[in-house]
Design a protein around this motif. Structure first.
Motif, PDB file in Angstrom:
ATOM      1  N   HIS A 101      37.313  -1.889 -23.171  1.00 27.20           N
ATOM      2  CA  HIS A 101      38.362  -0.907 -23.429  1.00 27.20           C
ATOM      3  C   HIS A 101      38.862  -0.392 -22.085  1.00 27.20           C
ATOM      4  CE1 HIS A 101      40.323   2.847 -24.638  1.00 27.20           C
ATOM      5  NE2 HIS A 101      40.459   2.293 -25.839  1.00 27.20           N
ATOM      6  N   PRO A 102      40.164  -0.157 -21.942  1.00 33.82           N
ATOM      7  CA  PRO A 102      40.708   0.277 -20.638  1.00 33.82           C
ATOM      8  C   PRO A 102      40.194   1.621 -20.151  1.00 33.82           C
ATOM      9  CG  PRO A 102      42.405   0.320 -22.356  1.00 33.82           C
ATOM     10  CD  PRO A 102      41.241  -0.404 -22.926  1.00 33.82           C
ATOM     11  N   ASN A 103      39.568   2.422 -21.029  1.00 31.78           N
ATOM     12  CA  ASN A 103      39.095   3.743 -20.604  1.00 31.78           C
ATOM     13  C   ASN A 103      37.578   3.860 -20.528  1.00 31.78           C
ATOM     14  OD1 ASN A 103      41.888   4.500 -22.326  1.00 31.78           O
ATOM     15  ND2 ASN A 103      41.679   5.445 -20.304  1.00 31.78           N
ATOM     16  N   ILE A 104      36.868   2.718 -20.579  1.00 28.36           N
ATOM     17  CA  ILE A 104      35.434   2.722 -20.304  1.00 28.36           C
ATOM     18  C   ILE A 104      35.147   1.655 -19.257  1.00 28.36           C
ATOM     19  CG2 ILE A 104      34.830   3.567 -22.605  1.00 28.36           C
ATOM     20  CD1 ILE A 104      33.900   0.797 -23.345  1.00 28.36           C
ATOM     21  N   VAL A 105      34.158   1.931 -18.415  1.00 28.18           N
ATOM     22  CA  VAL A 105      33.851   1.023 -17.315  1.00 28.18           C
ATOM     23  C   VAL A 105      33.489  -0.358 -17.874  1.00 28.18           C
ATOM     24  CG1 VAL A 105      31.410   1.679 -17.218  1.00 28.18           C
ATOM     25  CG2 VAL A 105      32.551   0.790 -15.176  1.00 28.18           C
ATOM     26  N   GLU A 106      33.979  -1.401 -17.214  1.00 33.69           N
ATOM     27  CA  GLU A 106      33.757  -2.768 -17.703  1.00 33.69           C
ATOM     28  C   GLU A 106      32.641  -3.447 -16.930  1.00 33.69           C
ATOM     29  OE1 GLU A 106      36.057  -7.054 -18.368  1.00 33.69           O
ATOM     30  OE2 GLU A 106      37.134  -5.359 -17.477  1.00 33.69           O
ATOM     31  N   VAL A 107      31.631  -3.926 -17.646  1.00 33.40           N
ATOM     32  CA  VAL A 107      30.548  -4.713 -17.049  1.00 33.40           C
ATOM     33  C   VAL A 107      30.923  -6.184 -17.136  1.00 33.40           C
ATOM     34  CG1 VAL A 107      28.148  -5.452 -17.329  1.00 33.40           C
ATOM     35  CG2 VAL A 107      28.726  -3.034 -17.476  1.00 33.40           C
ATOM     36  N   VAL A 117      16.736  -4.890 -12.133  1.00 32.62           N
ATOM     37  CA  VAL A 117      17.913  -5.360 -12.860  1.00 32.62           C
ATOM     38  C   VAL A 117      19.175  -4.792 -12.208  1.00 32.62           C
ATOM     39  CG1 VAL A 117      19.075  -5.394 -15.113  1.00 32.62           C
ATOM     40  CG2 VAL A 117      16.583  -5.444 -15.004  1.00 32.62           C
ATOM     41  N   TYR A 118      20.231  -5.600 -12.202  1.00 30.46           N
ATOM     42  CA  TYR A 118      21.522  -5.197 -11.643  1.00 30.46           C
ATOM     43  C   TYR A 118      22.614  -5.427 -12.680  1.00 30.46           C
ATOM     44  CZ  TYR A 118      19.021  -5.537  -7.205  1.00 30.46           C
ATOM     45  OH  TYR A 118      18.115  -5.374  -6.184  1.00 30.46           O
ATOM     46  N   MET A 119      23.610  -4.528 -12.692  1.00 32.43           N
ATOM     47  CA  MET A 119      24.800  -4.802 -13.485  1.00 32.43           C
ATOM     48  C   MET A 119      26.021  -4.728 -12.581  1.00 32.43           C
ATOM     49  SD  MET A 119      25.533  -1.522 -15.989  1.00 32.43           S
ATOM     50  CE  MET A 119      23.888  -1.212 -16.612  1.00 32.43           C
ATOM     51  N   VAL A 120      26.952  -5.630 -12.822  1.00 35.36           N
ATOM     52  CA  VAL A 120      28.168  -5.726 -12.021  1.00 35.36           C
ATOM     53  C   VAL A 120      29.326  -5.165 -12.830  1.00 35.36           C
ATOM     54  CG1 VAL A 120      29.676  -7.276 -10.716  1.00 35.36           C
ATOM     55  CG2 VAL A 120      27.244  -7.825 -10.986  1.00 35.36           C
ATOM     56  N   MET A 121      30.063  -4.239 -12.223  1.00 39.42           N
ATOM     57  CA  MET A 121      31.167  -3.580 -12.913  1.00 39.42           C
ATOM     58  C   MET A 121      32.449  -3.715 -12.103  1.00 39.42           C
ATOM     59  SD  MET A 121      29.071  -0.085 -13.852  1.00 39.42           S
ATOM     60  CE  MET A 121      28.415   0.006 -12.189  1.00 39.42           C
TER      61      MET A 121
END
Length: 299
Positions: A101-107, A117-121
């Motif tokens: 969604h355009p208003n929540i950070v995208e992983v 653990v790592y997540m890329v946003m």
């Protein structure tokens, strides 16, 4: 053999990834933010030099980084909690990767490395709402509040429709982008609505923004729980300070309603909406995003 150490003796030892460090297919440029459980870095993809935000699980009360960037528990006593948190962090990444969604950070990616653990946003340009308020970078007008919080509500509605609640909405987790378009950050506290498996370890509490039911894990949480945090975030914009915590308000509520405190500065409909969202009893608050958005419509 695992390496253990005393965090009180070496509080800053290898705390953050250094510029130029390569993790998987990403190179660290600099630290962006950090909290008790994780740090976020500006990084660059090695293949195309595209900038991303890289979030690393490192709860500093439970674990530390060794000289070769491996993350290990501080002691045998903290090992199980560290591993449990690492599993929850990975689950958060999987949930977020499926939410678009355009208003929540995208992983865009998540992976295991260095025993953590790592997540890329995606990396978005903007200023967090708390910085914007504290540094008085913009006047807090009716138009500003409507633009920021209506766009934020669009993202929250998307999450709620998929049976999740955020549980950590606050000015520090709201990025204000050009055009006063909000981006909701940090989903470390996300829970399924009506989950029967809410554990105290998983519950994030932020005084001033977490409603009363969030302090009592036996009390049901739902969309109304996020509504309180939104109302409190809006109230922070008016007061330029964190609201009184819900447990304090339950004992003796000294919070002056917004309709009284700001009746000369903002329109009544807006102030009433904020007060409604900040009602102490869950049943007295908006029960959905749709209800609250209706309250934010100019008469």
């Amino acid at each position: 053999m695992a390496e253990y150490y005393d965090p009180e003796t070496y509080p800053n030892q290898w705390n953050y990834l250094q510029t130029g460090t390569i993790i998987d297919q990403y190179m660290i440029e600099r630290e962006l933010a950090h909290g008790g459980f994780s740090s976020v870095y500006l990084a660059r993809q090695l293949e195309d030099q595209f900038q991303v935000a890289l979030k690393e699980y490192l709860p500093r009360k439970l674990a530390h980084r060794t000289w070769n960037n491996v993350v290990v528990a501080n002691s045998k006593d903290t090992l199980s909690m560290f591993k449990r948190g690492r599993g929850l962090f990975f689950e958060e990444a999987k949930v977020l990767a499926a939410l678009k969604h355009p208003n929540i950070v995208e992983v865009t990616n998540f992976f295991r490395a260095n025993d953590t653990v790592y997540m890329v946003m995606t990396y978005d340009y903007g200023v967090t709402l708390d910085n914007l308020i504290n540094k008085r970078m913009l006047p807090i007008t009716e138009e500003f509040l409507l633009a920021v919080f209506n766009s934020l509500l669009a993202g929250i509605d998307y999450i709620h429709e998929r049976q999740f609640i955020h549980l950590d909405i606050k000015p520090g987790n709201i990025l204000v982008r050009p055009g006063n378009d909000a981006l909701l950050l940090d989903f470390g506290a996300i829970q399924r609505i009506n989950s029967a498996h809410i554990h105290k370890l998983d519950t994030v509490l932020t005084p001033g923004y977490s409603p009363a039911e969030q302090y009592d894990i036996k009390t049901q949480m739902g969309a109304w729980t996020d509504m309180y945090a939104i109302g409190a975030s809006m109230r922070t914009c008016l007061d330029n300070k964190t609201p009184i915590s819900a447990p304090e308000r339950l004992q003796k509520d000294p919070l002056v309603p917004a309709v009284k405190a700001f009746n000369q500065k903002y329109p009544e409909y807006l102030l009433k909406a904020i007060d409604w969202a900040m009602e102490l009893k869950p049943e007295n608050r908006p029960q959905s995003v749709a209800q609250f958005k209706q309250a934010l419509v100019k008469p």
